[in-house]
Enzyme design. Structure first.
Site, PDB file in Angstrom:
ATOM      1  N   CYS A  96      17.755 -13.820  17.351  1.00 51.79           N
ATOM      2  CA  CYS A  96      17.352 -12.637  16.641  1.00 51.79           C
ATOM      3  C   CYS A  96      16.727 -11.555  17.672  1.00 51.79           C
ATOM      4  O   CYS A  96      15.699 -11.370  17.362  1.00 51.79           O
ATOM      5  CB  CYS A  96      17.525 -11.490  15.355  1.00 51.79           C
ATOM      6  SG  CYS A  96      17.646 -10.212  15.234  1.00 51.79           S
ATOM      7  N   CYS A 153      15.117  -8.292  15.628  1.00 54.04           N
ATOM      8  CA  CYS A 153      14.405  -8.721  14.801  1.00 54.04           C
ATOM      9  C   CYS A 153      13.268  -9.060  15.904  1.00 54.04           C
ATOM     10  O   CYS A 153      12.314  -8.049  14.293  1.00 54.04           O
ATOM     11  CB  CYS A 153      15.169  -9.537  14.104  1.00 54.04           C
ATOM     12  SG  CYS A 153      17.090  -9.567  13.910  1.00 54.04           S
ATOM     13  N   ASP A 154      13.111  -9.646  16.199  1.00 54.62           N
ATOM     14  CA  ASP A 154      11.618 -10.235  16.263  1.00 54.62           C
ATOM     15  C   ASP A 154      10.549 -10.138  17.657  1.00 54.62           C
ATOM     16  O   ASP A 154      10.014 -10.378  17.783  1.00 54.62           O
ATOM     17  CB  ASP A 154      12.025 -12.010  16.025  1.00 54.62           C
ATOM     18  CG  ASP A 154      12.087 -11.691  14.553  1.00 54.62           C
ATOM     19  OD1 ASP A 154      12.064 -11.545  13.521  1.00 54.62           O
ATOM     20  OD2 ASP A 154      13.075 -12.704  14.535  1.00 54.62           O
TER      21      ASP A 154
END
Ligand code: NDP
Length: 315
Positions: A134, A137-138
């Site tokens: 992701c 997200c990261d």
């Protein structure tokens, strides 16, 4: 026995929330069990440019948030929880969930699909330590670092492009030399000065398990067999998704890749024959289109079928 609901919706992505808007507006007071990834795939994406009605695009989490508010306004109830077990052979249908037993006359399965992994032990060992599926997200954790993205579809292009905001360099690794990605996305990736595309290339191992952080990738050329090492500090997978339907195996017909089989345009499920009161919509039953708008469309259709089913069964 617990109260019997008219309908329960499993999943809170685009399809589940659309089903919630429609069933709530029909006065069915749906219960939405939000699942392992509340908000579904849109909640971890960035700009959605192809959802009709948003000429300048809309951020995925905002779109999901809007849909949730819209469903709540008409009386949909939301519970953060997930399914442990289900019995589709009893009526009302019995659900064992992390928030207790639920009985329902109809069930809308909108459990979506989850990111696929390469399955290498070194990859699995380093998830959260430099390996991710992701980018939104990261990506933040990879500022000024060199990273790699695996995949040749739109997800991989989108991840690679997004990650250029943080990373100093993104190497896109694809196992073939033909791409599934749409031309516009592929062209954007090719044109980006910080993205390098490497084709006919697979990851044999993620290096750095002992150090508990990604140190590089052991690569292999699929045409020549030549091996090489790519020094990167992060690896992102953009290789597609798996339908979240395993818990229905044995009770619903699934196709060879695990997608729930539905009847075209009706979204009725089968197990040899029609399974009463059980409908599926969105990516858990769609291996072909997998778009936010098609997920929403099928969520609407499943909701209308639920209404019709309840009416026909005297509720
Ligand atoms: P796709 O199935 O389209 O692509 C998956 C890619 O991963 C393929 O190139 C495939 O290779 C590769 N792959 C799969 N398994 C492996 C493996 N084990 N090792 C190495 N490579 C692997 O999935 P996407 O998630 O990219 O896209 C799904 C759908 O969502 C598409 O319809 C896409 O258009 C859409 N989408 C749209 C976006 C947008 O419009 N903004 C953004 C993201 C997705 P191979 O080609 O060799 O099979």
């Amino acid at each position: 026995m617990s109260e019997t609901r008219d309908t329960v919706i499993l999943g809170s992505g685009c399809s589940g929330l659309t089903a919630a808007i429609y069933t709530a507006r029909a006065g069915l007071k749906p219960l939405v069990l939000e699942g392992h990834e509340p908000g579904g795939q849109l909640s971890i994406t960035t700009l959605v440019e192809n959802f009709p009605g948003w000429p300048d695009g809309i951020q995925g989490p905002e779109l999901i948030d809007n849909m949730k508010k819209q469903a709540a306004r008409f009386g949909a109830e939301f519970k953060l929880g997930h399914l442990h077990a289900v019995d589709l052979n009893v009526h009302p249908i019995k659900l064992e969930t992390s928030v207790g037993e639920i009985r329902t006359r109809t069930l809308i399965i909108a459990s979506g699909a989850s990111a696929r992994w390469l399955g290498l032990p070194s990859e699995q060992a380093l998830i959260g330590h430099g390996v991710s599926s992701c980018a939104t997200c990261d990506g933040f954790f990879f500022r000024d670092k060199s990273i790699a993205v695996v995949g040749g579809g739109d997800s991989a292009m989108e991840e690679a492009l997004f990650l250029t905001r943080f990373a100093s360099k993104v190497t896109l690794l694809h196992r073939r030399d033909a791409f599934r990605a749409s031309k516009i996305m592929l062209d954007r990736a090719i044109a980006h000065p910080n993205i390098e595309l490497r084709t006919n290339c697979v990851v044999d191992e993620v290096l750095g398990v002992e150090e508990k952080s990604v140190k590089g990738l052991a690569l292999r050329d699929t045409k020549t067999g030549e091996k090489s090492t790519l020094p990167v500090e992060g690896l992102f997978l953009g290789i597609g998704h798996e339908p979240n339907a395993k818990m229905f195996s044995g009770q619903l017909d699934l196709d060879d890749d695990g997608y729930i089989k539905t009847r075209d345009n009706v979204f009725t499920t089968f197990h040899g024959q029609v399974v009463n009161g059980v409908f599926a919509c969105g990516d858990v039953q769609d291996r072909r289109y997998r778009q936010a708008i098609t997920a929403a469309g099928t969520g609407c259709m499943a909701a209308l079928e639920v209404e019709k089913y309840l009416e026909e069964h005297g509720h």
